[in-house]
Design a protein around this motif. Sequence first.
Motif, PDB file in Angstrom:
ATOM      1  N   GLN A   1      12.288 -15.859  -8.263  1.00 33.88           N
ATOM      2  CA  GLN A   1      11.090 -15.269  -8.851  1.00 33.88           C
ATOM      3  C   GLN A   1      11.268 -13.752  -8.771  1.00 33.88           C
ATOM      4  O   GLN A   1      11.296 -13.171  -7.690  1.00 33.88           O
ATOM      5  N   ILE A   2      11.453 -13.134  -9.935  1.00 32.82           N
ATOM      6  CA  ILE A   2      11.729 -11.709 -10.017  1.00 32.82           C
ATOM      7  C   ILE A   2      10.563 -11.048 -10.736  1.00 32.82           C
ATOM      8  O   ILE A   2      10.316 -11.315 -11.913  1.00 32.82           O
ATOM      9  N   TYR A   3       9.859 -10.202 -10.015  1.00 25.86           N
ATOM     10  CA  TYR A   3       8.651  -9.562 -10.524  1.00 25.86           C
ATOM     11  C   TYR A   3       8.945  -8.157 -11.005  1.00 25.86           C
ATOM     12  O   TYR A   3       9.563  -7.359 -10.297  1.00 25.86           O
ATOM     13  N   ASP A   4       8.481  -7.859 -12.222  1.00 21.94           N
ATOM     14  CA  ASP A   4       8.511  -6.509 -12.777  1.00 21.94           C
ATOM     15  C   ASP A   4       7.055  -6.040 -12.818  1.00 21.94           C
ATOM     16  O   ASP A   4       6.248  -6.559 -13.580  1.00 21.94           O
ATOM     17  N   LEU A   5       6.716  -5.047 -11.978  1.00 19.33           N
ATOM     18  CA  LEU A   5       5.328  -4.664 -11.749  1.00 19.33           C
ATOM     19  C   LEU A   5       5.078  -3.209 -12.090  1.00 19.33           C
ATOM     20  O   LEU A   5       5.976  -2.373 -11.983  1.00 19.33           O
ATOM     21  N   MET A   6       3.849  -2.923 -12.447  1.00 18.46           N
ATOM     22  CA  MET A   6       3.399  -1.548 -12.593  1.00 18.46           C
ATOM     23  C   MET A   6       2.014  -1.444 -11.967  1.00 18.46           C
ATOM     24  O   MET A   6       1.375  -2.471 -11.658  1.00 18.46           O
ATOM     25  N   LEU A   7       1.557  -0.232 -11.766  1.00 17.80           N
ATOM     26  CA  LEU A   7       0.203  -0.045 -11.289  1.00 17.80           C
ATOM     27  C   LEU A   7      -0.789  -0.448 -12.377  1.00 17.80           C
ATOM     28  O   LEU A   7      -0.574  -0.170 -13.560  1.00 17.80           O
ATOM     29  N   ASN A   8      -1.856  -1.117 -11.972  1.00 15.99           N
ATOM     30  CA  ASN A   8      -2.897  -1.450 -12.916  1.00 15.99           C
ATOM     31  C   ASN A   8      -3.543  -0.154 -13.407  1.00 15.99           C
ATOM     32  O   ASN A   8      -3.922   0.702 -12.611  1.00 15.99           O
ATOM     33  N   SER A   9      -3.676  -0.005 -14.704  1.00 18.23           N
ATOM     34  CA  SER A   9      -4.205   1.232 -15.264  1.00 18.23           C
ATOM     35  C   SER A   9      -5.641   1.491 -14.849  1.00 18.23           C
ATOM     36  O   SER A   9      -6.138   2.624 -14.921  1.00 18.23           O
ATOM     37  N   ASN A  10      -6.334   0.446 -14.389  1.00 15.58           N
ATOM     38  CA  ASN A  10      -7.728   0.591 -13.958  1.00 15.58           C
ATOM     39  C   ASN A  10      -7.850   0.994 -12.498  1.00 15.58           C
ATOM     40  O   ASN A  10      -8.941   1.224 -12.004  1.00 15.58           O
TER      41      ASN A  10
ATOM     42  N   THR B   1       0.834  -1.207   0.000  1.00 13.55           N
ATOM     43  CA  THR B   1       0.000   0.000   0.000  1.00 13.55           C
ATOM     44  C   THR B   1       0.865   1.252   0.000  1.00 13.55           C
ATOM     45  O   THR B   1       0.601   2.217  -0.735  1.00 13.55           O
ATOM     46  N   GLN B   2       1.919   1.252   0.813  1.00  9.27           N
ATOM     47  CA  GLN B   2       2.813   2.419   0.867  1.00  9.27           C
ATOM     48  C   GLN B   2       3.598   2.566  -0.431  1.00  9.27           C
ATOM     49  O   GLN B   2       3.837   3.687  -0.893  1.00  9.27           O
ATOM     50  N   ILE B   3       3.989   1.451  -1.014  1.00  7.45           N
ATOM     51  CA  ILE B   3       4.729   1.512  -2.278  1.00  7.45           C
ATOM     52  C   ILE B   3       3.891   2.184  -3.349  1.00  7.45           C
ATOM     53  O   ILE B   3       4.377   3.035  -4.112  1.00  7.45           O
ATOM     54  N   LYS B   4       2.615   1.843  -3.423  1.00  7.69           N
ATOM     55  CA  LYS B   4       1.739   2.425  -4.456  1.00  7.69           C
ATOM     56  C   LYS B   4       1.644   3.941  -4.331  1.00  7.69           C
ATOM     57  O   LYS B   4       1.495   4.639  -5.339  1.00  7.69           O
ATOM     58  N   LEU B   5       1.755   4.458  -3.107  1.00  3.94           N
ATOM     59  CA  LEU B   5       1.719   5.910  -2.907  1.00  3.94           C
ATOM     60  C   LEU B   5       2.913   6.594  -3.558  1.00  3.94           C
ATOM     61  O   LEU B   5       2.868   7.801  -3.834  1.00  3.94           O
ATOM     62  N   HIS B   6       3.982   5.826  -3.797  1.00  7.04           N
ATOM     63  CA  HIS B   6       5.216   6.394  -4.333  1.00  7.04           C
ATOM     64  C   HIS B   6       5.410   6.057  -5.810  1.00  7.04           C
ATOM     65  O   HIS B   6       6.495   6.264  -6.359  1.00  7.04           O
ATOM     66  N   MET B   7       4.361   5.559  -6.457  1.00 10.11           N
ATOM     67  CA  MET B   7       4.425   5.192  -7.872  1.00 10.11           C
ATOM     68  C   MET B   7       3.572   6.131  -8.719  1.00 10.11           C
ATOM     69  O   MET B   7       2.476   6.515  -8.305  1.00 10.11           O
ATOM     70  N   HIS B   8       4.095   6.477  -9.890  1.00 10.47           N
ATOM     71  CA  HIS B   8       3.277   7.170 -10.882  1.00 10.47           C
ATOM     72  C   HIS B   8       2.903   6.159 -11.973  1.00 10.47           C
ATOM     73  O   HIS B   8       3.228   4.967 -11.866  1.00 10.47           O
ATOM     74  N   ASP B   9       2.271   6.606 -13.027  1.00  9.56           N
ATOM     75  CA  ASP B   9       1.734   5.692 -14.042  1.00  9.56           C
ATOM     76  C   ASP B   9       2.812   4.897 -14.769  1.00  9.56           C
ATOM     77  O   ASP B   9       2.520   3.837 -15.341  1.00  9.56           O
ATOM     78  N   HIS B  10       4.053   5.383 -14.763  1.00 11.28           N
ATOM     79  CA  HIS B  10       5.115   4.709 -15.505  1.00 11.28           C
ATOM     80  C   HIS B  10       6.170   4.077 -14.597  1.00 11.28           C
ATOM     81  O   HIS B  10       7.193   3.580 -15.081  1.00 11.28           O
ATOM     82  N   THR B  11       5.934   4.084 -13.301  1.00 11.20           N
ATOM     83  CA  THR B  11       6.886   3.494 -12.356  1.00 11.20           C
ATOM     84  C   THR B  11       6.931   1.980 -12.510  1.00 11.20           C
ATOM     85  O   THR B  11       5.894   1.320 -12.638  1.00 11.20           O
ATOM     86  N   HIS B  12       8.143   1.444 -12.456  1.00  9.98           N
ATOM     87  CA  HIS B  12       8.322  -0.008 -12.375  1.00  9.98           C
ATOM     88  C   HIS B  12       8.737  -0.360 -10.944  1.00  9.98           C
ATOM     89  O   HIS B  12       9.578   0.307 -10.349  1.00  9.98           O
ATOM     90  N   PHE B  13       8.148  -1.435 -10.430  1.00  7.81           N
ATOM     91  CA  PHE B  13       8.452  -1.930  -9.085  1.00  7.81           C
ATOM     92  C   PHE B  13       8.965  -3.363  -9.228  1.00  7.81           C
ATOM     93  O   PHE B  13       8.293  -4.224  -9.803  1.00  7.81           O
ATOM     94  N   ILE B  14      10.187  -3.610  -8.717  1.00  9.07           N
ATOM     95  CA  ILE B  14      10.846  -4.908  -8.866  1.00  9.07           C
ATOM     96  C   ILE B  14      10.953  -5.598  -7.510  1.00  9.07           C
ATOM     97  O   ILE B  14      11.416  -4.997  -6.534  1.00  9.07           O
ATOM     98  N   ILE B  15      10.526  -6.859  -7.456  1.00  7.74           N
ATOM     99  CA  ILE B  15      10.703  -7.705  -6.275  1.00  7.74           C
ATOM    100  C   ILE B  15      11.601  -8.874  -6.669  1.00  7.74           C
ATOM    101  O   ILE B  15      11.369  -9.539  -7.688  1.00  7.74           O
ATOM    102  N   ASP B  16      12.603  -9.157  -5.851  1.00  2.08           N
ATOM    103  CA  ASP B  16      13.571 -10.222  -6.122  1.00  2.08           C
ATOM    104  C   ASP B  16      13.631 -11.157  -4.909  1.00  2.08           C
ATOM    105  O   ASP B  16      14.165 -10.778  -3.859  1.00  2.08           O
TER     106      ASP B  16
ATOM    107  N   ASP C   1      -4.260  -8.934  -5.930  1.00  2.00           N
ATOM    108  CA  ASP C   1      -5.271  -8.376  -5.022  1.00  2.00           C
ATOM    109  C   ASP C   1      -4.988  -6.917  -4.695  1.00  2.00           C
ATOM    110  O   ASP C   1      -5.915  -6.144  -4.410  1.00  2.00           O
ATOM    111  N   GLN C   2      -3.709  -6.539  -4.732  1.00  2.00           N
ATOM    112  CA  GLN C   2      -3.326  -5.149  -4.467  1.00  2.00           C
ATOM    113  C   GLN C   2      -3.349  -4.299  -5.737  1.00  2.00           C
ATOM    114  O   GLN C   2      -2.905  -3.167  -5.751  1.00  2.00           O
TER     115      GLN C   2
END
Length: 225
Positions: A215-224, A95-110, A191-192
């Motif tokens: 498992q390395i995730y490359d994530l963005m905010l869902n546009s919806n 939830t806190q991470i999403k506050l720091h993302m804009h529409d083009h932010t990539h979020f990586i989990i390793d 779910d998030q």
Amino acid sequence: MAIENNPKSVLELACGTGRLTNIFLRENINYTGIDIIPHFLKIAKKKMELYSNKPTLVHGDIKSFNLNKKYDLIFIAFNSFLHLLTNKDINRCLTQIKLHMHDHTHFIIDVFIPNPLFLYKPENYKSKVLEFFDSKKKEKVYVEEINNYDPDTDINKITWFFSTKNEIDYDKRNFSMRMLFPSTINKLLIDQDFKICNLWGDYDKTKLNEGSKLQIYDLMLNSNS
């Protein structure tokens, strides 16, 4: 670590002693790191004294931080995500991470994929996990571990034992990690309302498969969202 999409600003969660910080400073990227352990941040700051573009290092909890800024790239490396032991803690962090993302932010989990051979070892069985040269002791240190995995909570309680050739088990450290299988982490992320852009099984960006250890995730905010 490859730097994708030419980010101008980067946020690293659980940055520790700054093992990756210099990668971004060399590219003149605006870097911010956050960690809950002040001593780690002190070490990181000292490491970066030679750089003219200083990093921003923040003492804080990745479950409750708010830096009032959005970043082009956010990542959490070296299995640090696994120290969030419950779904509640994971969701608070996301939830806190999403506050720091804009529409083009990539979020990586390793994170690694849990191996049953690692989880279900005989009771009190010690296995060697790493070795390193201790500059203070001026000798090689061997690290062995015992783990106690609870399949009901997916929490693995781990004890590390530090030894040298002449001094056995001179130090002991206890910590816990949440074992996150792909099916579990996928559901938590979806779910998030994150969009999974890529899911790699190694640092060469091979697609996740049955033989993958990571498992390395490359994530963005869902546009919806």
